[in-house]
Write an enzyme that holds these catalytic residues in place. Structure first.
Site, PDB file in Angstrom:
ATOM      1  N   HIS A   1     -15.849  -3.097   3.983  1.00 48.21           N
ATOM      2  CA  HIS A   1     -15.291  -3.642   5.111  1.00 48.21           C
ATOM      3  C   HIS A   1     -16.299  -3.721   6.322  1.00 48.21           C
ATOM      4  O   HIS A   1     -16.461  -4.641   6.960  1.00 48.21           O
ATOM      5  CB  HIS A   1     -14.076  -2.903   5.507  1.00 48.21           C
ATOM      6  CG  HIS A   1     -12.809  -3.181   4.736  1.00 48.21           C
ATOM      7  ND1 HIS A   1     -12.518  -2.478   3.590  1.00 48.21           N
ATOM      8  CD2 HIS A   1     -11.872  -4.240   5.074  1.00 48.21           C
ATOM      9  CE1 HIS A   1     -11.440  -2.955   3.318  1.00 48.21           C
ATOM     10  NE2 HIS A   1     -11.152  -3.878   3.834  1.00 48.21           N
TER      11      HIS A   1
ATOM     12  N   HIS B   1      -0.836  -5.850   5.682  1.00 46.41           N
ATOM     13  CA  HIS B   1      -1.831  -5.816   4.661  1.00 46.41           C
ATOM     14  C   HIS B   1      -1.006  -5.983   3.237  1.00 46.41           C
ATOM     15  O   HIS B   1      -1.211  -5.277   2.274  1.00 46.41           O
ATOM     16  CB  HIS B   1      -2.767  -4.514   4.622  1.00 46.41           C
ATOM     17  CG  HIS B   1      -3.362  -4.437   5.891  1.00 46.41           C
ATOM     18  ND1 HIS B   1      -4.745  -5.156   5.973  1.00 46.41           N
ATOM     19  CD2 HIS B   1      -3.267  -4.077   7.061  1.00 46.41           C
ATOM     20  CE1 HIS B   1      -5.238  -5.175   7.308  1.00 46.41           C
ATOM     21  NE2 HIS B   1      -4.345  -4.517   7.919  1.00 46.41           N
TER      22      HIS B   1
ATOM     23  N   ASP C   1      -8.034  -9.641   6.838  1.00 39.38           N
ATOM     24  CA  ASP C   1      -8.187  -8.669   7.731  1.00 39.38           C
ATOM     25  C   ASP C   1      -9.354  -9.075   9.023  1.00 39.38           C
ATOM     26  O   ASP C   1     -10.131 -10.083   8.912  1.00 39.38           O
ATOM     27  CB  ASP C   1      -9.455  -7.681   7.080  1.00 39.38           C
ATOM     28  CG  ASP C   1      -8.822  -6.798   5.876  1.00 39.38           C
ATOM     29  OD1 ASP C   1      -7.464  -6.994   5.683  1.00 39.38           O
ATOM     30  OD2 ASP C   1      -9.418  -6.207   5.206  1.00 39.38           O
TER      31      ASP C   1
ATOM     32  N   HIS D   1      -3.809 -11.945   2.421  1.00 37.22           N
ATOM     33  CA  HIS D   1      -3.734 -11.614   3.872  1.00 37.22           C
ATOM     34  C   HIS D   1      -5.192 -11.661   4.182  1.00 37.22           C
ATOM     35  O   HIS D   1      -6.005 -11.216   3.351  1.00 37.22           O
ATOM     36  CB  HIS D   1      -3.113 -10.551   4.449  1.00 37.22           C
ATOM     37  CG  HIS D   1      -3.769  -9.239   4.000  1.00 37.22           C
ATOM     38  ND1 HIS D   1      -3.600  -8.706   2.669  1.00 37.22           N
ATOM     39  CD2 HIS D   1      -4.768  -8.374   4.528  1.00 37.22           C
ATOM     40  CE1 HIS D   1      -4.414  -7.597   2.527  1.00 37.22           C
ATOM     41  NE2 HIS D   1      -4.936  -7.393   3.657  1.00 37.22           N
TER      42      HIS D   1
ATOM     43  N   HIS E   1      -8.987  -4.069  12.462  1.00 33.63           N
ATOM     44  CA  HIS E   1      -8.258  -3.304  11.156  1.00 33.63           C
ATOM     45  C   HIS E   1      -8.990  -2.084  10.972  1.00 33.63           C
ATOM     46  O   HIS E   1      -8.624  -1.105  10.696  1.00 33.63           O
ATOM     47  CB  HIS E   1      -8.112  -4.188   9.755  1.00 33.63           C
ATOM     48  CG  HIS E   1      -7.656  -3.531   8.739  1.00 33.63           C
ATOM     49  ND1 HIS E   1      -6.786  -2.684   8.661  1.00 33.63           N
ATOM     50  CD2 HIS E   1      -8.248  -3.286   7.561  1.00 33.63           C
ATOM     51  CE1 HIS E   1      -6.499  -2.174   7.504  1.00 33.63           C
ATOM     52  NE2 HIS E   1      -7.402  -2.544   6.824  1.00 33.63           N
TER      53      HIS E   1
ATOM     54  N   TRP F   1       0.974  -1.091  -0.004  1.00 29.53           N
ATOM     55  CA  TRP F   1       0.153   0.037  -0.028  1.00 29.53           C
ATOM     56  C   TRP F   1       0.827   1.255  -0.070  1.00 29.53           C
ATOM     57  O   TRP F   1       1.896   1.229   0.780  1.00 29.53           O
ATOM     58  CB  TRP F   1      -0.907   0.103   1.322  1.00 29.53           C
ATOM     59  CG  TRP F   1      -2.341  -0.698   1.063  1.00 29.53           C
ATOM     60  CD1 TRP F   1      -2.240  -1.969   1.036  1.00 29.53           C
ATOM     61  CD2 TRP F   1      -3.338  -0.157   0.787  1.00 29.53           C
ATOM     62  NE1 TRP F   1      -3.658  -2.260   0.752  1.00 29.53           N
ATOM     63  CE2 TRP F   1      -4.503  -0.922   0.793  1.00 29.53           C
ATOM     64  CE3 TRP F   1      -3.944   1.235   0.686  1.00 29.53           C
ATOM     65  CZ2 TRP F   1      -5.839  -0.934   0.468  1.00 29.53           C
ATOM     66  CZ3 TRP F   1      -5.215   1.413   0.309  1.00 29.53           C
ATOM     67  CH2 TRP F   1      -6.172   0.322   0.237  1.00 29.53           C
TER      68      TRP F   1
ATOM     69  N   GLU G   1      -7.815 -11.082   1.134  1.00 24.00           N
ATOM     70  CA  GLU G   1      -7.431 -10.132   0.133  1.00 24.00           C
ATOM     71  C   GLU G   1      -6.203 -10.447  -0.397  1.00 24.00           C
ATOM     72  O   GLU G   1      -5.519 -11.435   0.109  1.00 24.00           O
ATOM     73  CB  GLU G   1      -7.291  -8.468   0.572  1.00 24.00           C
ATOM     74  CG  GLU G   1      -8.840  -8.011   1.188  1.00 24.00           C
ATOM     75  CD  GLU G   1      -8.637  -6.879   1.881  1.00 24.00           C
ATOM     76  OE1 GLU G   1      -9.504  -6.028   1.959  1.00 24.00           O
ATOM     77  OE2 GLU G   1      -7.667  -6.685   2.708  1.00 24.00           O
TER      78      GLU G   1
HETATM   79  N1  LIG Z   1      -8.317  -1.525   3.794  1.00 22.70           N
HETATM   80  C1  LIG Z   1      -6.987  -2.199   3.468  1.00 22.70           C
HETATM   81  C2  LIG Z   1      -5.583  -1.816   3.817  1.00 22.70           C
HETATM   82  C3  LIG Z   1      -5.786  -0.014   3.899  1.00 22.70           C
HETATM   83  O1  LIG Z   1      -6.655   0.469   3.731  1.00 22.70           O
HETATM   84  C4  LIG Z   1      -4.357   0.332   4.052  1.00 22.70           C
HETATM   85  C5  LIG Z   1      -3.291  -0.464   4.327  1.00 22.70           C
HETATM   86  C6  LIG Z   1      -2.114   0.131   4.600  1.00 22.70           C
HETATM   87  C7  LIG Z   1      -1.774   1.274   4.746  1.00 22.70           C
HETATM   88  C8  LIG Z   1      -2.923   2.185   4.340  1.00 22.70           C
HETATM   89  C9  LIG Z   1      -4.065   1.774   4.122  1.00 22.70           C
HETATM   90  N2  LIG Z   1      -5.399   2.572   3.936  1.00 22.70           N
HETATM   91  C10 LIG Z   1      -5.006   3.925   4.196  1.00 22.70           C
HETATM   92  O2  LIG Z   1      -5.993   4.762   3.894  1.00 22.70           O
HETATM   93  C11 LIG Z   1      -6.963  -3.623   3.509  1.00 22.70           C
HETATM   94  O3  LIG Z   1      -7.867  -4.348   4.203  1.00 22.70           O
HETATM   95  O4  LIG Z   1      -5.940  -4.516   3.188  1.00 22.70           O
HETATM   96 ZN   LIG Z   2      -9.152  -5.010   3.810  1.00 21.23          ZN
HETATM   97 ZN   LIG Z   3      -6.197  -5.917   4.372  1.00 21.72          ZN
END
Ligand SMILES: N[C@@H](CC(=O)c1ccccc1NC=O)C(=O)O
Ligand SMILES: [Zn+2]
Ligand SMILES: [Zn+2]
Length: 208
Positions: free
Chosen positions: A159, A48, A54, A52, A58, A18, A171
């Protein structure tokens, strides 16, 4: 032997992360030469990254941590469906697909073409789909995408709606070569006591 299909992203420095999140690294922290007997490694990564699950923590401070999740979610029969070329996935997109008796639903979108590069945009899950799926008995949804929500979403409505309807999230699957059908799935999280998610090794075996 050889009947399990690996649907996990490989974890090395090329794995997509990310934007702004911790890069993946593995290093031998204590070498065989130094220790006199063994190489001892260390990994550093965001939860993430890659394939993986969640945990509800999270996106909800009061949500379950990984250790509290039911292992049955992550082992058992799963149906793979193929939904290419969608901008979002909702009840309309699924209404003609047979989901009778499906507990674990894996959606192959083919939308994340080069998994070594973080995507610019992805098809998202419409939050309304959560109620529809839970009515059918679905308890796990898995996707070949880094999120169930739009990448720029701060509300993470899908989510939250999924969690509210008892549907857990997997995911970052690799489903490029997986045909629609029924499979045995194993994608167990690590026994991380406090964590908001966990990397998994996800595998499928075709059911007869
Ligand atoms: N929702 C995503 C992860 C995510 O949103 C995220 C992961 C790492 C760093 C920042 C993230 N979101 C930032 O707004 C997930 O579920 O993997
Ligand atoms: Zn997610
Ligand atoms: Zn995730």
């Amino acid at each position: 032997m050889g009947t399990w299909i690996d649907i996990s992203q490989r974890l090395d420095e090329n794995v997509a992360v990310w934007p702004g999140d911790t890069p993946f690294s593995y290093k031998v922290n204590w070498s065989k030469e130094e220790s006199g007997s063994v190489n001892v490694g260390q990994i550093n990564m965001s939860i993430h990254t890659g394939t993986h699950i969640d945990a509800p923590f999270h996106f909800d401070n009061d949500g379950k941590r990984v250790i509290e999740l039911d292992l049955d979610l992550y082992i058992g029969s799963a149906r793979v469906i193929h939904l290419p070329n969608k901008t979002s996935i909702g009840v309309n997109e699924l209404s003609s697909i047979d989901l009778d008796g499906v507990t674990r639903l894996l959606i192959r979108t083919d939308a994340w073409k080069d998994q070594s590069v973080f995507p610019q945009s992805i098809p998202h899950i419409q939050p309304e789909l959560a109620a529809y799926l839970s009515e059918l008995g679905v308890r796990l949804i898995g996707l070949d995408l880094p999120s169930v929500d739009p990448l720029d979403s701060k509300e993470l409505s899908a989510h939250h709606e999924l969690a509210e309807h008892g549907i857990h999230i997997l995911e970052g699957l690799v489903l490029d070569d997986v045909l629609p059908g029924d499979y045995e799935l194993a994608a167990l999280p690590l026994p991380l006591v406090e964590a908001d998610g966990s990397p998994v090794r996800a595998v499928l075996k075709k059911l007869p």
